[in-house]
Design a protein around this motif. Sequence first.
Motif: not given
Length: 137
Positions: A81-85, A87-92, A96-101
């Motif tokens: 949920g944090v790294l890959y899911m 979420w549609g058009t809304m910003e998650t 920041g965590i996804r970008k760093w990972f």
Amino acid sequence: MSTEPPPHTTESNISPLNLQTNPYKAQRLWPPDFSKIDTKHQFRLERRYRRRAKLKWARPGWTKAVKLAQWGSGIFVLGYGVLYMDWGTMETPFQGIRKWFHEQTASIWTTKSARPNLGRISAATTQNSSQATEPDK
């Protein structure tokens, strides 16, 4: 040679065990008559029974496996949920965590041609180090 069994194991010496011939008599009557004992003793017997029943039906291996499966699936769902899911058009909130990972793991699956200087010493570095080690003439 005799085909008869030894005298100490004959059928006549072994008597069937029943209530009257049992050498291991019970120390107390079970189940006790709860109408004749006081409430404190009733509580002690109930507590002892509960403890023994819990020990008899305890399955520590199964409990440990279920706990590990629950924790593993929970961590997997949370990580996904944090790294890959999507979420549609809304910003998650985890952008920041996804970008760093993704920056940290981007070079794991690439080939060496995509990373030309990784693990190699550049020509400029080798020339500089060779000049430093040569004595002046």
